[in-house]
Scaffold this active site. Structure first.
Site, short mmCIF file in Angstrom:
data_model
loop_
_atom_site.label_atom_id
_atom_site.label_comp_id
_atom_site.label_asym_id
_atom_site.label_seq_id
_atom_site.Cartn_x
_atom_site.Cartn_y
_atom_site.Cartn_z
N ARG A 44 -5.68 -0.89 7.04
CA ARG A 44 -6.84 -2.51 7.28
C ARG A 44 -5.94 -3.23 7.85
O ARG A 44 -5.49 -4.18 8.95
CB ARG A 44 -7.60 -2.36 6.18
CG ARG A 44 -8.20 -3.95 6.38
CD ARG A 44 -9.15 -3.68 5.25
NE ARG A 44 -9.97 -2.86 4.69
CZ ARG A 44 -11.26 -2.67 5.19
NH1 ARG A 44 -12.09 -3.53 5.66
NH2 ARG A 44 -11.41 -1.59 4.98
N THR A 45 -5.35 -3.43 7.21
CA THR A 45 -4.02 -4.92 6.94
C THR A 45 -2.79 -4.57 8.34
O THR A 45 -2.64 -5.06 8.43
CB THR A 45 -3.10 -4.74 5.28
OG1 THR A 45 -3.89 -5.20 4.51
CG2 THR A 45 -2.47 -5.87 5.43
N LYS B 248 15.22 7.78 0.50
CA LYS B 248 17.26 8.62 -0.56
C LYS B 248 17.98 7.33 -0.90
O LYS B 248 18.46 8.10 -1.60
CB LYS B 248 17.80 8.18 0.81
CG LYS B 248 17.35 9.67 2.21
CD LYS B 248 18.24 9.23 3.40
CE LYS B 248 16.97 10.14 4.57
NZ LYS B 248 17.73 10.52 5.78
N ARG C 203 4.91 -4.98 2.97
CA ARG C 203 4.27 -5.28 1.65
C ARG C 203 4.49 -4.31 0.38
O ARG C 203 5.49 -3.45 0.72
CB ARG C 203 2.98 -4.64 2.17
CG ARG C 203 2.20 -3.91 1.07
CD ARG C 203 0.56 -3.70 0.86
NE ARG C 203 -0.53 -4.34 1.68
CZ ARG C 203 -2.01 -4.73 1.61
NH1 ARG C 203 -2.84 -3.28 1.84
NH2 ARG C 203 -2.49 -5.56 2.07
N HIS D 113 -2.06 -12.38 -2.03
CA HIS D 113 -2.37 -11.11 -0.33
C HIS D 113 -2.67 -12.82 0.49
O HIS D 113 -3.94 -13.01 0.51
CB HIS D 113 -3.41 -11.02 -0.84
CG HIS D 113 -3.39 -10.16 0.37
ND1 HIS D 113 -2.93 -9.99 1.80
CD2 HIS D 113 -4.38 -8.22 1.16
CE1 HIS D 113 -2.83 -8.74 2.70
NE2 HIS D 113 -4.33 -7.80 2.03
#
Length: 320
Positions: free
Chosen positions: A61-62, A89, A111, A139
């Site tokens: 969604r974001t 890695k 994020r 957020h």
């Protein structure tokens, strides 16, 4: 030159922003709502700029909302698949930041599952950084799109009674909304089991309730939160059935709020856990789909403003 009202280099959170700065972001977002509803959605205001979506957590969604916002501004967009990157890695977050910085992006949208990680990364790069959600910290663009939705429906935020209900302890959405709504003069209530109410809320000026029927009385806005099982280490709720019985939003509990109270949810929804489908799909009062729509407009405004501030920095030869 920098934006005269919002001169910041990054958007890492709502905490510390003034009412004037928050309203500046909302005012810039408003016209993009109509642009997105029209036939010609694409401008060239960020033509030639590069936006990198760097998501260390899955978020359809974001990430899609930021990608669509950047594309509609004419920017080039790169979506970093962290699972397939050097991070898997063993590369550190700082190494990733330095590597990306060497490729001269204009804006990084980040994020990360750890609170504070986005700020750490922003200190190591010389492009603009937008916090797309960090741990249980903040957020900011979700809070801005929530505020824009409320403002367009009620013409104001000051004086409204807003109930934020559910898993507050693990919610970065709730935290950003506390800062924003309180800064703009709303009365904020939290309704949740005592196990999901952080102890510091009283100091912020938030009223807390562990009885949903008491907390919802006369509220203008009912904002439900997702139960974030993936962030819980231990048992915070007795069972899904018990949680819905006492804290799930249904018609009976909603009847205690104002008759025209708006229903909000940041998504994705757990139907039958925090919200009943009958309430979630009530097109007269639920603005959940509108929140998704307005998210693109908010992110267009944020990306454009920060990219323009970055240009001003580069013209002066200064580091953001």
């Amino acid at each position: 030159m920098h934006d005269p009202i919002f001169p910041h280099h990054h958007l890492l959170g709502i905490e510390g922003l003034s009412p004037l700065e928050i309203n500046r972001l909302l005012d810039l977002s408003d016209p993009y709502v109509e642009v997105n509803r029209g036939p010609d959605k694409v401008s060239e205001s960020l033509k030639g700029r590069t936006i990198v979506n760097l998501f260390f957590e899955n978020s359809t969604r974001t990430r899609t909302s930021f990608e669509l916002a950047a594309l509609r501004l004419g920017a080039n967009v790169i979506n970093m698949q962290v699972e397939a990157s050097s991070v898997s890695k063993g590369e550190t977050l700082i190494d990733t930041a330095v590597t990306l910085n060497a490729m001269h992006p204009d804006v990084l949208v980040v994020r990360h599952p750890q609170s504070g990680a986005v700020k750490l990364l922003a200190d190591k790069v010389n492009c603009a950084v937008v916090n797309g959600g960090d741990g249980s910290h903040e957020h900011p663009t979700q809070a801005l799109l929530d505020a824009l939705t409320i403002r367009r429906r009620r013409d104001k935020i000051e004086g409204l009674k807003v109930a934020i209900c559910g898993d507050v302890t693990h919610s970065r959405v709730a935290r950003s909304n506390f800062y924003l709504l309180l800064t703009l003069g709303a009365e904020v209530r939290v309704i949740a089991p005592r196990t999901l109410i952080p102890s510091h809320l009283d100091r912020l000026g938030v009223q807390t309730f562990s009885d949903m029927r008491e907390g919802l009385k006369d509220c203008d806005i009912v904002m439900m939160l997702r139960v974030q099982n993936e962030r819980m280490s231990g048992s915070f709720i007795p069972s899904v059935r018990e949680y819905f019985r006492f804290f799930g939003l249904d018609r009976e509990k909603l009847s205690l709020a104002k008759p025209d109270a708006l229903i909000m949810h940041p998504g994705p929804m757990n139907r039958g856990v925090e919200i009943d489908s009958d309430v979630a799909d009530d097109f007269e009062r639920s603005v959940i789909r509108e929140q998704v729509e307005l998210g693109v407009a908010v992110r267009m405004a944020v990306l454009e403003l920060l990219a323009n501030n970055l240009s001003a920095d580069r013209a002066k030869g200064s580091k953001p």
